[in-house]
Each structure stands twice: as structure tokens, then as C-alpha cells.
Design a protein around this motif. Structure first.
Motif, mmCIF file in Angstrom:
data_model
loop_
_atom_site.group_PDB
_atom_site.id
_atom_site.type_symbol
_atom_site.label_atom_id
_atom_site.label_comp_id
_atom_site.label_asym_id
_atom_site.label_seq_id
_atom_site.Cartn_x
_atom_site.Cartn_y
_atom_site.Cartn_z
ATOM 1 N N THR A 72 -4.691 -0.679 -6.812
ATOM 2 C CA THR A 72 -3.563 0.008 -6.181
ATOM 3 C C THR A 72 -3.916 0.178 -4.709
ATOM 4 O O THR A 72 -4.935 0.784 -4.372
ATOM 5 N N ILE A 73 -3.085 -0.414 -3.859
ATOM 6 C CA ILE A 73 -3.344 -0.427 -2.412
ATOM 7 C C ILE A 73 -2.354 0.511 -1.735
ATOM 8 O O ILE A 73 -1.136 0.411 -1.939
ATOM 9 N N GLY A 74 -2.865 1.436 -0.938
ATOM 10 C CA GLY A 74 -2.023 2.355 -0.180
ATOM 11 C C GLY A 74 -1.876 1.864 1.242
ATOM 12 O O GLY A 74 -2.866 1.555 1.911
ATOM 13 N N ILE A 75 -0.635 1.759 1.713
ATOM 14 C CA ILE A 75 -0.376 1.296 3.080
ATOM 15 C C ILE A 75 0.236 2.445 3.878
ATOM 16 O O ILE A 75 1.274 2.997 3.490
ATOM 17 N N ILE A 76 -0.397 2.810 4.967
ATOM 18 C CA ILE A 76 0.137 3.852 5.839
ATOM 19 C C ILE A 76 1.048 3.174 6.852
ATOM 20 O O ILE A 76 0.589 2.415 7.709
ATOM 21 N N GLY A 77 2.342 3.415 6.696
ATOM 22 C CA GLY A 77 3.351 2.758 7.523
ATOM 23 C C GLY A 77 4.159 1.780 6.696
ATOM 24 O O GLY A 77 3.600 0.874 6.073
ATOM 25 N N GLY A 78 5.473 1.990 6.695
ATOM 26 C CA GLY A 78 6.342 1.167 5.856
ATOM 27 C C GLY A 78 7.305 0.302 6.638
ATOM 28 O O GLY A 78 8.382 -0.040 6.147
ATOM 29 N N GLY A 79 6.928 -0.081 7.871
ATOM 30 C CA GLY A 79 7.757 -0.991 8.663
ATOM 31 C C GLY A 79 7.624 -2.415 8.167
ATOM 32 O O GLY A 79 7.145 -2.659 7.050
ATOM 33 N N GLN A 80 8.035 -3.372 9.016
ATOM 34 C CA GLN A 80 8.008 -4.768 8.555
ATOM 35 C C GLN A 80 6.599 -5.268 8.267
ATOM 36 O O GLN A 80 6.398 -6.066 7.349
ATOM 37 N N LEU A 81 5.592 -4.780 9.006
ATOM 38 C CA LEU A 81 4.221 -5.228 8.731
ATOM 39 C C LEU A 81 3.759 -4.696 7.382
ATOM 40 O O LEU A 81 3.144 -5.411 6.590
ATOM 41 N N GLY A 82 4.073 -3.427 7.110
ATOM 42 C CA GLY A 82 3.756 -2.855 5.801
ATOM 43 C C GLY A 82 4.471 -3.590 4.679
ATOM 44 O O GLY A 82 3.900 -3.838 3.609
ATOM 45 N N GLN A 83 5.729 -3.947 4.938
ATOM 46 C CA GLN A 83 6.502 -4.688 3.931
ATOM 47 C C GLN A 83 5.843 -6.033 3.620
ATOM 48 O O GLN A 83 5.673 -6.407 2.447
ATOM 49 N N MET A 84 5.457 -6.765 4.665
ATOM 50 C CA MET A 84 4.886 -8.096 4.439
ATOM 51 C C MET A 84 3.469 -8.022 3.875
ATOM 52 O O MET A 84 3.061 -8.881 3.095
ATOM 53 N N MET A 85 2.710 -6.965 4.228
ATOM 54 C CA MET A 85 1.423 -6.718 3.560
ATOM 55 C C MET A 85 1.651 -6.491 2.065
ATOM 56 O O MET A 85 0.923 -7.021 1.220
ATOM 57 N N ALA A 86 2.655 -5.659 1.757
ATOM 58 C CA ALA A 86 2.938 -5.313 0.358
ATOM 59 C C ALA A 86 3.329 -6.552 -0.439
ATOM 60 O O ALA A 86 2.875 -6.740 -1.573
ATOM 61 N N ILE A 87 4.165 -7.407 0.156
ATOM 62 C CA ILE A 87 4.588 -8.629 -0.542
ATOM 63 C C ILE A 87 3.364 -9.492 -0.869
ATOM 64 O O ILE A 87 3.223 -10.001 -1.991
ATOM 65 N N ALA A 88 2.460 -9.640 0.114
ATOM 66 C CA ALA A 88 1.244 -10.438 -0.120
ATOM 67 C C ALA A 88 0.416 -9.836 -1.255
ATOM 68 O O ALA A 88 -0.091 -10.554 -2.129
ATOM 69 N N ALA A 89 0.281 -8.504 -1.245
ATOM 70 C CA ALA A 89 -0.517 -7.831 -2.278
ATOM 71 C C ALA A 89 0.113 -7.980 -3.660
ATOM 72 O O ALA A 89 -0.581 -8.227 -4.655
ATOM 73 N N ILE A 90 1.436 -7.839 -3.711
ATOM 74 C CA ILE A 90 2.150 -7.933 -4.993
ATOM 75 C C ILE A 90 2.017 -9.335 -5.580
ATOM 76 O O ILE A 90 1.813 -9.501 -6.790
ATOM 77 N N TYR A 91 2.115 -10.366 -4.729
ATOM 78 C CA TYR A 91 1.930 -11.743 -5.205
ATOM 79 C C TYR A 91 0.568 -11.918 -5.869
ATOM 80 O O TYR A 91 0.409 -12.720 -6.785
ATOM 81 N N MET A 92 -0.438 -11.177 -5.375
ATOM 82 C CA MET A 92 -1.795 -11.294 -5.928
ATOM 83 C C MET A 92 -1.993 -10.424 -7.164
ATOM 84 O O MET A 92 -3.077 -10.419 -7.747
ATOM 85 N N GLY A 93 -0.968 -9.649 -7.541
ATOM 86 C CA GLY A 93 -1.052 -8.856 -8.756
ATOM 87 C C GLY A 93 -1.394 -7.392 -8.554
ATOM 88 O O GLY A 93 -1.609 -6.664 -9.521
ATOM 89 N N HIS A 94 -1.453 -6.956 -7.294
ATOM 90 C CA HIS A 94 -1.804 -5.566 -7.017
ATOM 91 C C HIS A 94 -0.559 -4.684 -6.962
ATOM 92 O O HIS A 94 0.557 -5.160 -6.777
ATOM 93 N N LYS A 95 -0.772 -3.384 -7.110
ATOM 94 C CA LYS A 95 0.294 -2.394 -6.966
ATOM 95 C C LYS A 95 0.200 -1.804 -5.569
ATOM 96 O O LYS A 95 -0.889 -1.654 -5.024
#
Length: 363
Positions: free
Chosen positions: A6-29
Motif C-alpha cells: 500500500t503506497i501513500g502519495i502526498i499530493g493528488g494532482g496529475q503527478l500523483g494520479q500518474m504515479m498511482a496509475i503506475a503503481a496500480i498496474y504493478m498490483g499495489h494499492k
């Protein structure tokens, strides 16, 4: 041991969104912390709605996550230090503090990393601006808080001094000699705490102090490109970098001068989503997890251009007419003038033929 985190990202702008997409593709929450419930990352992750300096909310995020990262540098470093457990924030807060303050940043780059920077001096009041050689051009920048041209004043003549003095008396500043450069470039580098991997050198074109167009590979000699990459790797190794870092530079006819660093994925690296075998967001997630990093391969020359608030309809029309263009829209609800709403990436080895969007209002 569960390899999915489970990865916590501080900041939910476009960079946070694209980080999250990359993490989700790898199977992380992914769980994001952002003051806006409808932030771009809310489309792809759970959001804890709270200000970035809310120590209690940061503590909640830390308690629910295996690893924390941040999407921009203006995060409360002291607050993070108070809530993270050992190893939970691989990027660390030293990198935050360096990139939050231009005085610390210049000192780190010039004296610790040992890379070339523009001649500069620290300015604590308008008295430090007395006796300037006005045959040169200078840029006065506040030590903290400036971005996209905010908190800056160019000094070309005595007429510019009153505004510069006002800025110098309002905050600590750095005075840089203006560099006569051929191109603005940047290098994305990612680390996992031990090893690093580096992306192609990117050429950046700005309009009104906002990135407009990125061309990859940059149109500089192989020798200068190698030097730029070496400098980025040198900085990353000195930091024992985890995650992705962008090094912004100036290319002159025969040298590379480092301007500043951004401790995160960067607007100029968005082309990597389609144009490289791994994106800057993929390597960021791999890096903060301490996973092995791949060498980066550029599939083909590419051009990325930003979609600002006034460009949204043009971007939609462009993709309709150019179906091989890759449009990314970040899901921001309101299109404001000069607000980054998305980007477009196209493959092209004739970058001058790829036109940026016109400066007209679409709303």
C-alpha cells in the motif's frame, strides 16, 4: 511476505494520479492525501481529504501505508519526520529541504554534488543588490515558494532595481547571473537507494514561464548529452536517490549548467509514458519500493506538449485529426487560463513540424 504494497502519495494532482496509475498496474494499492476530494488522483485512488501540513492526517496516511512518497516539493518536512517510521519514506526529507530552498539547493549542487551552476550570491536584503554590474543580466529568485516564474525578477537595467529591491526586502533570495544558453534541457533520473537509471536528455521550450513543449532526444551534441546525463547521475548518487528526480539544466555551445532539481517526476518527462519502455512514473514506484531498475530505452523520437486551460478544445480537435497522437487529460473539473489540464505526446523526428497549441481562449 506480501510483495504487493500500500503506497501513500502526498499530493493528488496529475503527478500523483500518474504515479498511482503506475503503481496500480504493478498490483499495489494507493491512498492519496490531498485537500481536494475531487483531485485528479481521486479518479484512481482512495483520498484522505486534508491539508498537506495536517500532521494528524499525515499520521493516518503513514499508519495505513507501507511506503510513502510525494508528488511535489512543498510538503511539510517536519510534519513528515514526526509521523514516518524508519524506511517508510525512501526519498527522505533531506531531499525535500534541499529542493524547497534555493539557497540550500545551490549549496548542495555546487559544493556537495560538485556540478556547474550559474554564478550566484545569497541576498538577505536590498543592500545586497548595491553595486551590481548592470552590464550583466541577473535573475533574482525568492529562496522559497517560487514556481513557474512566480517569485522572480529579471534585472536588466537600473529601472528594474526598485521591484528587485522590494522582492529582496520581502524574503531571502538568490541572485543568479543570467546564463546565455542555447537550449533549456532536463534529465530524468531514478534511483532505488543503490543503483540509478537515466532517461534521454529532453529539450524544453517554455512560454510565459510555463513548459509548453518537450522534444526528445534534445537537439544537442552527443558529448553534451553524455555530460548532462553524467551530471544527473552524479547528483542522484550524492543523494542516494530513491524514486524519480528531474535535473533542469541549460545547454550552452560547449557546456552544461545545472539550474535546479525537482525531487519527483516532472512535466518534461511525461513523453516517457509512450515513448520509453518504462515511464518516469514506473521507475519512481520501482525506486521507492527498492526494486531493481531497468535501463531505459527510447522507442522513437517524440514531442510532448502541454494542454493548458485555454487549449482544451484544440487538444480534442487535434487528436480527432491526428489519431496516432496520445492525449492525456487529468480530470481537473475547471479549465482555468494557464492551468495544466493535460498533455499530448506524438512520435516525430521533425519536432519543428509539431506545433504547440495557439494562445487563444477555448472557454
Amino acid at each position: 511476505m506480501n510483495s504487493f504494497k500500500t503506497i501513500g502519495i502526498i499530493g493528488g494532482g496529475q503527478l500523483g494520479q500518474m504515479m498511482a496509475i503506475a503503481a496500480i498496474y504493478m498490483g499495489h494499492k494507493v491512498i492519496t492525501l490531498d485537500p481536494a476530494s475531487d483531485c485528479p488522483a481521486s479518479r484512481v485512488s482512495e483520498v484522505i481529504v486534508a491539508p498537506y501540513d495536517d500532521v494528524e492526517a499525515l499520521g493516518t496516511l503513514a499508519a495505513r501505508c507501507d511506503v510513502l512518497t510525494y508528488e511535489f516539493e512543498n510538503v511539510d518536512a517536519d510534519g513528515l519526520d514526526a509521523v514516518v517510521s524508519a524506511g517508510q519514506l525512501p526519498q527522505g526529507t533531506d531531499l525535500l529541504r534541499i529542493s524547497q530552498n534555493r539557497i540550500f539547493e545551490k549549496d548542495f549542487l555546487a559544493n556537495k554534488a560538485g556540478v556547474t551552476v550559474a554564478p550566484y550570491k545569497v541576498v538577505t536584503s536590498s543592500l545586497d543588490l548595491e553595486g551590481l554590474d548592470l552590464t550583466k543580466t541577473y535573475v533574482l529568485k525568492t529562496a522559497t515558494g517560487g514556481y513557474d516564474g512566480h517569485g522572480q525578477k529579471v534585472i536588466r537595467s537600473a529601472e528594474d532595481l526598485p521591484e528587485a529591491q522590494q522582492l529582496a526586502n520581502s524574503a531571502q533570495c538568490v541572485l543568479e547571473e543570467f546564463v546565455n544558453f542555447d537550449l533549456e534541457i532536463s534529465v530524468i533520473v531514478s534511483g532505488n537507494g543503490q543503483d540509478v537509471t537515466v532517461f534521454p536528455v529532453q529539450e524544453n521550450i517554455h512560454r510565459n514561464n510555463i513548459l509548453s513543449k518537450t522534444i526528445v532526444p534534445a537537439r544537442i551534441s552527443d558529448q553534451l548529452a553524455d555530460k548532462a546525463k553524467e551530471m544527473a547521475v552524479q547528483i542522484a548518487k550524492k543523494l542516494q536517490l530513491s524514486g524519480t528526480l528531474c535535473v533542469e539544466m541549460f545547454a550552452t555551445a560547449d557546456d552544461i549548467i545545472v539550474n535546479e532539481i525537482a525531487p519527483r517526476p516532472h512535466n518534461s518527462g511525461h513523453y516517457s509514458i509512450e515513448a520509453c519502455d518504462f515511464s518516469q512514473f514506473d521507475t519512481h514506484i520501482l525506486g521507492v519500493l527498492g526494486a531493481p531498475l531497468p535501463p531505459i530505452k527510447l522507442h522513437a523520437p517524440a514531442v510532448m506538449f502541454n494542454v493548458l486551460g485555454q487549449h482544451v478544445q484544440q487538444a480534442i480537435d487535434h487528436v480527432a485529426q491526428n489519431p496516432s497522437a496520445h492525449l492525456h487529460m487529468y480530470g481537473k473539473l475547471e479549465a482555468k487560463h494557464n492551468r495544466k489540464m493535460g498533455h499530448v505526446t506524438v512520435f516525430s523526428d521533425v519536432p519543428d513540424e509539431v506545433e504547440e497549441f495557439e494562445e487563444r481562449m477555448d472557454f
